[in-house]
Write a protein that holds these residues in place. Sequence first.
Motif, PDB file in Angstrom:
ATOM      1  N   PRO A  96       0.704  -1.195  -0.136  1.00 55.28           N
ATOM      2  CA  PRO A  96       0.160   0.054   0.112  1.00 55.28           C
ATOM      3  C   PRO A  96       0.928   1.267   0.017  1.00 55.28           C
ATOM      4  O   PRO A  96       0.694   2.283  -0.694  1.00 55.28           O
ATOM      5  CB  PRO A  96      -0.878  -0.111   1.357  1.00 55.28           C
ATOM      6  CG  PRO A  96      -0.963  -1.655   1.532  1.00 55.28           C
ATOM      7  CD  PRO A  96       0.775  -2.154   1.115  1.00 55.28           C
ATOM      8  N   PHE A  97       1.856   1.186   0.738  1.00 54.63           N
ATOM      9  CA  PHE A  97       2.809   2.447   0.640  1.00 54.63           C
ATOM     10  C   PHE A  97       3.596   2.567  -0.456  1.00 54.63           C
ATOM     11  O   PHE A  97       3.911   3.798  -0.894  1.00 54.63           O
ATOM     12  CB  PHE A  97       3.869   2.445   1.957  1.00 54.63           C
ATOM     13  CG  PHE A  97       3.116   1.984   3.357  1.00 54.63           C
ATOM     14  CD1 PHE A  97       2.215   3.027   3.927  1.00 54.63           C
ATOM     15  CD2 PHE A  97       2.937   0.910   3.802  1.00 54.63           C
ATOM     16  CE1 PHE A  97       1.839   2.892   4.954  1.00 54.63           C
ATOM     17  CE2 PHE A  97       2.336   0.615   5.029  1.00 54.63           C
ATOM     18  CZ  PHE A  97       1.742   1.627   5.635  1.00 54.63           C
ATOM     19  N   LEU A  98       3.735   1.500  -1.336  1.00 58.46           N
ATOM     20  CA  LEU A  98       4.290   1.765  -2.537  1.00 58.46           C
ATOM     21  C   LEU A  98       3.508   2.776  -3.599  1.00 58.46           C
ATOM     22  O   LEU A  98       4.076   3.359  -4.307  1.00 58.46           O
ATOM     23  CB  LEU A  98       4.659   0.378  -3.356  1.00 58.46           C
ATOM     24  CG  LEU A  98       5.541  -0.242  -2.713  1.00 58.46           C
ATOM     25  CD1 LEU A  98       5.841  -1.568  -3.264  1.00 58.46           C
ATOM     26  CD2 LEU A  98       7.014   0.358  -3.014  1.00 58.46           C
ATOM     27  N   TYR A  99       2.145   2.862  -3.394  1.00 53.19           N
ATOM     28  CA  TYR A  99       1.311   3.542  -4.075  1.00 53.19           C
ATOM     29  C   TYR A  99       1.679   5.137  -3.970  1.00 53.19           C
ATOM     30  O   TYR A  99       2.079   5.861  -4.892  1.00 53.19           O
ATOM     31  CB  TYR A  99       0.116   3.610  -3.665  1.00 53.19           C
ATOM     32  CG  TYR A  99      -1.061   4.531  -4.281  1.00 53.19           C
ATOM     33  CD1 TYR A  99      -1.595   4.348  -5.449  1.00 53.19           C
ATOM     34  CD2 TYR A  99      -1.332   5.748  -3.589  1.00 53.19           C
ATOM     35  CE1 TYR A  99      -2.477   5.178  -6.123  1.00 53.19           C
ATOM     36  CE2 TYR A  99      -1.984   6.627  -4.208  1.00 53.19           C
ATOM     37  CZ  TYR A  99      -2.621   6.487  -5.432  1.00 53.19           C
ATOM     38  OH  TYR A  99      -3.382   7.384  -6.032  1.00 53.19           O
ATOM     39  N   PHE A 100       1.981   5.363  -2.804  1.00 55.03           N
ATOM     40  CA  PHE A 100       2.257   6.822  -2.354  1.00 55.03           C
ATOM     41  C   PHE A 100       3.637   7.041  -2.894  1.00 55.03           C
ATOM     42  O   PHE A 100       4.109   8.189  -3.773  1.00 55.03           O
ATOM     43  CB  PHE A 100       2.425   7.031  -0.959  1.00 55.03           C
ATOM     44  CG  PHE A 100       1.153   6.976  -0.325  1.00 55.03           C
ATOM     45  CD1 PHE A 100       0.078   7.786  -0.521  1.00 55.03           C
ATOM     46  CD2 PHE A 100       0.677   5.815   0.300  1.00 55.03           C
ATOM     47  CE1 PHE A 100      -1.319   7.762   0.012  1.00 55.03           C
ATOM     48  CE2 PHE A 100      -0.394   5.679   0.980  1.00 55.03           C
ATOM     49  CZ  PHE A 100      -1.595   6.711   0.713  1.00 55.03           C
ATOM     50  N   LEU A 101       4.800   6.338  -2.467  1.00 52.02           N
ATOM     51  CA  LEU A 101       6.273   6.500  -3.239  1.00 52.02           C
ATOM     52  C   LEU A 101       6.181   6.529  -4.788  1.00 52.02           C
ATOM     53  O   LEU A 101       6.800   7.422  -5.326  1.00 52.02           O
ATOM     54  CB  LEU A 101       6.984   5.265  -2.788  1.00 52.02           C
ATOM     55  CG  LEU A 101       8.642   5.270  -3.101  1.00 52.02           C
ATOM     56  CD1 LEU A 101       9.085   6.531  -2.508  1.00 52.02           C
ATOM     57  CD2 LEU A 101       9.237   4.031  -2.466  1.00 52.02           C
ATOM     58  N   LEU A 102       5.484   5.300  -5.397  1.00 50.64           N
ATOM     59  CA  LEU A 102       5.411   5.569  -6.841  1.00 50.64           C
ATOM     60  C   LEU A 102       4.855   6.628  -7.423  1.00 50.64           C
ATOM     61  O   LEU A 102       5.345   7.251  -8.519  1.00 50.64           O
ATOM     62  CB  LEU A 102       4.903   4.158  -7.476  1.00 50.64           C
ATOM     63  CG  LEU A 102       5.658   2.769  -7.141  1.00 50.64           C
ATOM     64  CD1 LEU A 102       4.932   1.806  -7.404  1.00 50.64           C
ATOM     65  CD2 LEU A 102       7.131   2.909  -7.794  1.00 50.64           C
ATOM     66  N   SER A 103       3.813   6.973  -6.739  1.00 55.10           N
ATOM     67  CA  SER A 103       3.096   8.356  -7.418  1.00 55.10           C
ATOM     68  C   SER A 103       3.866   9.510  -7.297  1.00 55.10           C
ATOM     69  O   SER A 103       3.912  10.495  -8.171  1.00 55.10           O
ATOM     70  CB  SER A 103       1.780   8.612  -6.377  1.00 55.10           C
ATOM     71  OG  SER A 103       0.742   7.281  -6.971  1.00 55.10           O
ATOM     72  N   TRP A 104       4.690   9.661  -6.234  1.00 48.69           N
ATOM     73  CA  TRP A 104       5.562  10.648  -5.763  1.00 48.69           C
ATOM     74  C   TRP A 104       6.890  10.880  -6.688  1.00 48.69           C
ATOM     75  O   TRP A 104       7.316  11.784  -7.313  1.00 48.69           O
ATOM     76  CB  TRP A 104       5.967  10.548  -4.586  1.00 48.69           C
ATOM     77  CG  TRP A 104       7.050  11.783  -4.105  1.00 48.69           C
ATOM     78  CD1 TRP A 104       6.506  13.198  -4.027  1.00 48.69           C
ATOM     79  CD2 TRP A 104       8.397  11.586  -3.621  1.00 48.69           C
ATOM     80  NE1 TRP A 104       7.458  13.797  -3.634  1.00 48.69           N
ATOM     81  CE2 TRP A 104       8.683  12.825  -3.391  1.00 48.69           C
ATOM     82  CE3 TRP A 104       9.248  10.570  -3.525  1.00 48.69           C
ATOM     83  CZ2 TRP A 104       9.932  13.202  -2.990  1.00 48.69           C
ATOM     84  CZ3 TRP A 104      10.328  10.893  -2.983  1.00 48.69           C
ATOM     85  CH2 TRP A 104      10.650  12.090  -2.762  1.00 48.69           C
ATOM     86  N   LEU A 105       7.319   9.515  -6.910  1.00 47.27           N
ATOM     87  CA  LEU A 105       8.566   9.323  -7.908  1.00 47.27           C
ATOM     88  C   LEU A 105       8.307   9.716  -9.407  1.00 47.27           C
ATOM     89  O   LEU A 105       9.284   9.825 -10.240  1.00 47.27           O
ATOM     90  CB  LEU A 105       9.101   8.232  -7.727  1.00 47.27           C
ATOM     91  CG  LEU A 105       9.991   7.877  -6.442  1.00 47.27           C
ATOM     92  CD1 LEU A 105      10.247   6.536  -6.092  1.00 47.27           C
ATOM     93  CD2 LEU A 105      11.082   8.726  -5.816  1.00 47.27           C
ATOM     94  N   ALA A 106       6.939   9.392  -9.875  1.00 48.29           N
ATOM     95  CA  ALA A 106       6.903   9.428 -11.114  1.00 48.29           C
ATOM     96  C   ALA A 106       7.307  10.519 -11.986  1.00 48.29           C
ATOM     97  O   ALA A 106       6.811  12.004 -11.281  1.00 48.29           O
ATOM     98  CB  ALA A 106       5.370   9.085 -11.447  1.00 48.29           C
ATOM     99  N   ILE A 107       7.886  10.488 -13.130  1.00 49.95           N
ATOM    100  CA  ILE A 107       8.349  11.632 -13.612  1.00 49.95           C
ATOM    101  C   ILE A 107       7.565  12.129 -14.879  1.00 49.95           C
ATOM    102  O   ILE A 107       6.837  13.275 -14.891  1.00 49.95           O
ATOM    103  CB  ILE A 107       9.817  11.495 -14.184  1.00 49.95           C
ATOM    104  CG1 ILE A 107      10.755  11.399 -12.991  1.00 49.95           C
ATOM    105  CG2 ILE A 107      10.392  12.970 -15.076  1.00 49.95           C
ATOM    106  CD1 ILE A 107      12.251  10.883 -13.343  1.00 49.95           C
ATOM    107  N   ASN A 108       7.332  11.516 -15.668  1.00 52.57           N
ATOM    108  CA  ASN A 108       6.567  11.735 -16.962  1.00 52.57           C
ATOM    109  C   ASN A 108       5.319  10.848 -17.361  1.00 52.57           C
ATOM    110  O   ASN A 108       4.428  11.254 -17.852  1.00 52.57           O
ATOM    111  CB  ASN A 108       7.447  11.531 -18.370  1.00 52.57           C
ATOM    112  CG  ASN A 108       8.683  12.214 -18.427  1.00 52.57           C
ATOM    113  OD1 ASN A 108       8.557  13.582 -17.900  1.00 52.57           O
ATOM    114  ND2 ASN A 108       9.846  11.842 -18.702  1.00 52.57           N
ATOM    115  N   ALA A 109       5.120   9.726 -16.336  1.00 56.61           N
ATOM    116  CA  ALA A 109       3.873   8.893 -16.559  1.00 56.61           C
ATOM    117  C   ALA A 109       2.949   9.695 -15.932  1.00 56.61           C
ATOM    118  O   ALA A 109       2.832  10.371 -15.219  1.00 56.61           O
ATOM    119  CB  ALA A 109       4.234   7.519 -15.888  1.00 56.61           C
ATOM    120  N   ASP A 110       1.424   9.352 -16.905  1.00 63.76           N
ATOM    121  CA  ASP A 110       0.265   9.648 -16.224  1.00 63.76           C
ATOM    122  C   ASP A 110      -0.187   8.814 -14.896  1.00 63.76           C
ATOM    123  O   ASP A 110      -0.987   7.746 -15.337  1.00 63.76           O
ATOM    124  CB  ASP A 110      -0.803   9.755 -17.269  1.00 63.76           C
ATOM    125  CG  ASP A 110      -1.870  10.633 -16.981  1.00 63.76           C
ATOM    126  OD1 ASP A 110      -2.018  10.986 -15.983  1.00 63.76           O
ATOM    127  OD2 ASP A 110      -3.122   9.935 -17.764  1.00 63.76           O
TER     128      ASP A 110
END
Length: 149
Positions: A96-110
């Motif tokens: 569940p916490f990866l959701y926040f991390l991956l959303s925050w780290l995304a550069i160009n992806a929608d």
Amino acid sequence: MKLLKGIWIGFWSGLVLGLLLKWIQSVTGEQVYTLLLNVDFIPVIGDVQWSEITEFVFHMIISLIIGVVFVYLAKRRNYSFGQLVIISLLMSAPFPFLYFLLSWLAINADVPAITDWGAFLYWVFAHLTYSLLVPILYKTFERKNAVSQ
């Protein structure tokens, strides 16, 4: 045998997770499948425009590793099904916490915003499905091996 069983468990549970998130994204428009596959923030790898299949293979490699680790842990003792579920849920606690991390780290992806609680709930639901599928597959493969021996 442990390695092969772990690979199969990781393969099928990872496939279900990926297809479930792809289906959720197609039905709801929430970019949770895109979030699962996004690697644009990883140095070197993120600089390449990968195909969806290649990004899915990256996801599957992680799932295969999780499957092998789960089988290794499960084989250490004769755990009950309930104990296997707890092991799987503990291994999946970071998801569940990866959701926040991956959303925050995304550069160009929608990808969904960190504050998109609907997308977060879909993410948690799909990963909970994954977490419950791992011990189910483990017990299924254990039964098939016991029958064939």
